[in-house]
Design an enzyme around this catalytic site. Structure first.
Site, PDB file in Angstrom:
ATOM      1  CG  ASN A  42     -10.499   2.811   0.534  1.00 42.32           C
ATOM      2  OD1 ASN A  42     -10.580   3.497  -0.487  1.00 42.32           O
ATOM      3  ND2 ASN A  42     -10.285   3.331   1.728  1.00 42.32           N
ATOM      4  CD1 TRP A  43      -8.189  -0.634  -5.043  1.00 44.71           C
ATOM      5  CD2 TRP A  43      -8.521   0.349  -7.027  1.00 44.71           C
ATOM      6  NE1 TRP A  43      -8.385  -1.618  -5.976  1.00 44.71           N
ATOM      7  CE2 TRP A  43      -8.588  -1.051  -7.196  1.00 44.71           C
ATOM      8  CE3 TRP A  43      -8.698   1.161  -8.139  1.00 44.71           C
ATOM      9  CZ2 TRP A  43      -8.830  -1.644  -8.442  1.00 44.71           C
ATOM     10  CZ3 TRP A  43      -8.941   0.583  -9.373  1.00 44.71           C
ATOM     11  CH2 TRP A  43      -8.999  -0.814  -9.517  1.00 44.71           C
ATOM     12  CE  LYS A  44      -6.468   3.429   2.341  1.00 46.91           C
ATOM     13  NZ  LYS A  44      -5.912   3.609   3.644  1.00 46.91           N
ATOM     14  CG  HIS A  82     -11.531   5.868   5.045  1.00 41.49           C
ATOM     15  ND1 HIS A  82     -10.322   6.324   5.501  1.00 41.49           N
ATOM     16  CD2 HIS A  82     -11.367   4.549   4.778  1.00 41.49           C
ATOM     17  CE1 HIS A  82      -9.452   5.326   5.500  1.00 41.49           C
ATOM     18  NE2 HIS A  82     -10.053   4.238   5.070  1.00 41.49           N
ATOM     19  CD  GLU A  90      -6.745   6.905   4.628  1.00 39.69           C
ATOM     20  OE1 GLU A  90      -7.220   6.933   3.478  1.00 39.69           O
ATOM     21  OE2 GLU A  90      -6.078   5.948   5.064  1.00 39.69           O
ATOM     22  CD  GLU A 122     -11.595   1.005   7.688  1.00 40.57           C
ATOM     23  OE1 GLU A 122     -11.062   0.137   6.990  1.00 40.57           O
ATOM     24  OE2 GLU A 122     -11.572   2.202   7.392  1.00 40.57           O
ATOM     25  N   GLY A 172      -3.296   1.152   7.570  1.00 37.32           N
ATOM     26  CA  GLY A 172      -2.072   1.434   6.839  1.00 37.32           C
ATOM     27  C   GLY A 172      -0.808   1.324   7.682  1.00 37.32           C
ATOM     28  CB  SER A 231      -2.970  -3.682   9.036  1.00 32.40           C
ATOM     29  OG  SER A 231      -2.443  -2.370   9.049  1.00 32.40           O
ATOM     30  N   GLY A 250      -7.440  -1.799   2.432  1.00 31.38           N
ATOM     31  CA  GLY A 250      -6.715  -0.749   1.728  1.00 31.38           C
ATOM     32  C   GLY A 250      -5.502  -1.312   1.006  1.00 31.38           C
TER      33      GLY A 250
HETATM   34  C1  PEP Z   1      -8.622   1.388   4.727  1.00 32.94           C
HETATM   35  O1  PEP Z   1      -8.184   2.225   3.959  1.00 32.94           O
HETATM   36  O2  PEP Z   1      -9.819   1.400   5.000  1.00 32.94           O
HETATM   37  C2  PEP Z   1      -7.705   0.403   5.284  1.00 32.94           C
HETATM   38  C3  PEP Z   1      -8.186  -0.437   6.151  1.00 32.94           C
HETATM   39  O3  PEP Z   1      -6.415   0.447   4.877  1.00 32.94           O
HETATM   40  P1  PEP Z   1      -5.298  -0.700   5.177  1.00 32.94           P
HETATM   41  O4  PEP Z   1      -5.914  -2.006   4.793  1.00 32.94           O
HETATM   42  O5  PEP Z   1      -4.146  -0.330   4.318  1.00 32.94           O
HETATM   43  O6  PEP Z   1      -4.995  -0.650   6.620  1.00 32.94           O
END
Ligand code: PEP
Length: 253
Positions: free
Chosen positions: A9-11, A97, A99, A169, A175, A215, A236
């Protein structure tokens, strides 16, 4: 055996030029790997670049979207429809998600509409659920996960052949560099599978891929992969490097 699924997931990262350079590196790094569904989700502006670039390549990399709207068309400034994704031969879409829930006020009701639309159109939703830190500290992890999951399972149940994946998640792990322990994550994943089994059927639940996200990096991914109810990751930050993401894909194979 469920085939591992690893999703980047590049966001809001990567231009079209960076997308091409990343995909070319990733392709090289995972050449020969076959047994992993590997999905990269660029921002909307780079989707066409990504699918066009991969069109004539022999690669396991597939492209997914990070979001979509539930209506076919209309006055929804800034939104993208399922038809627009399908025109690019995109099969996967991340829905719900944290976010999106947090910064764009996506509620369970909106997520239900999106999941329903994705399934009706033959897209595979990767449905994100998870508790906040406050909810975890108040011992509400299972309650929250159950509430988020039940709301979409009712819609999934009404579809003929639903294909979907659930990403567990925990919001506090996204993050932050503080991943859940693999044992805790697996306990929740097992609970998710049991809930799917109770609403759909135990046989169906055995086939659904449940991912852990929050993470994930090259030092902890193996722990998650070795858990029986975790079938891959939604990644992410660590997916922003093609080299690191390739390492994760190889671990999953
Ligand atoms: C995500 O954006 O779904 C995510 C898990 O981010 P990260 O790996 O940076 O925690």
């Amino acid at each position: 055996m469920r085939k591992p699924l690893v999703v980047a997931n590049w966001k809001m990262h990567m231009t079209c030029a960076q997308t091409v350079s990343y995909l070319s590196k990733l392709m090289n790094e995972i050449e020969g790997v076959e047994s992993v569904d590997t999905v990269v989700c660029p921002p909307f502006t780079a989707l066409r670049t990504a699918t066009t670039y991969l069109e004539n390549e022999r690669t396991i990399i597939q492209i997914g979207a990070q979001n979509m709207h539930w209506k076919d068309k209309g006055a929804f400034t800034g939104e993208i429809s399922s038809e627009m994704l399908q025109e690019l031969r995109i099969k996967w879409v991340i829905i719900g998600h944290s976010e999106r829930r947090r910064y764009f006020n996506e509620t369970d009701e909106i997520i239900i509409l999106k999941v329903k639309k994705a399934l009706e159109e033959g897209l595979i939703p990767i449905i994100c659920i998870g508790e906040t830190l406050e909810e975890r500290e108040n011992g509400k992890t299972y309650e929250i996960v159950q509430k988020q999951l039940f709301s979409v399972l009712e819609v999934i149940k009404s579809q003929e052949k639903p294909e979907f994946s659930i990403a567990y998640e925990p919001v506090w792990a996204i993050g932050t560099g503080k991943a859940a322990s693999s044992v805790d994550a697996n306990d929740v994943a097992r609970h998710i599978r049991a809930l799917i089994g109770s609403v759909l059927s135990p046989d169906f639940a055995k086939e659904v891929r449940i991912l852990y996200g929050g993470s994930v990096d090259k030092d902890n991914f193996n722990d998650f992969l070795s858990e029986p109810d975790i079938d891959g990751g939604l990644v992410g930050s660590a997916s922003l490097s093609a080299i690191t993401f390739a390492q994760l894909v190889r671990m999953a194979s």
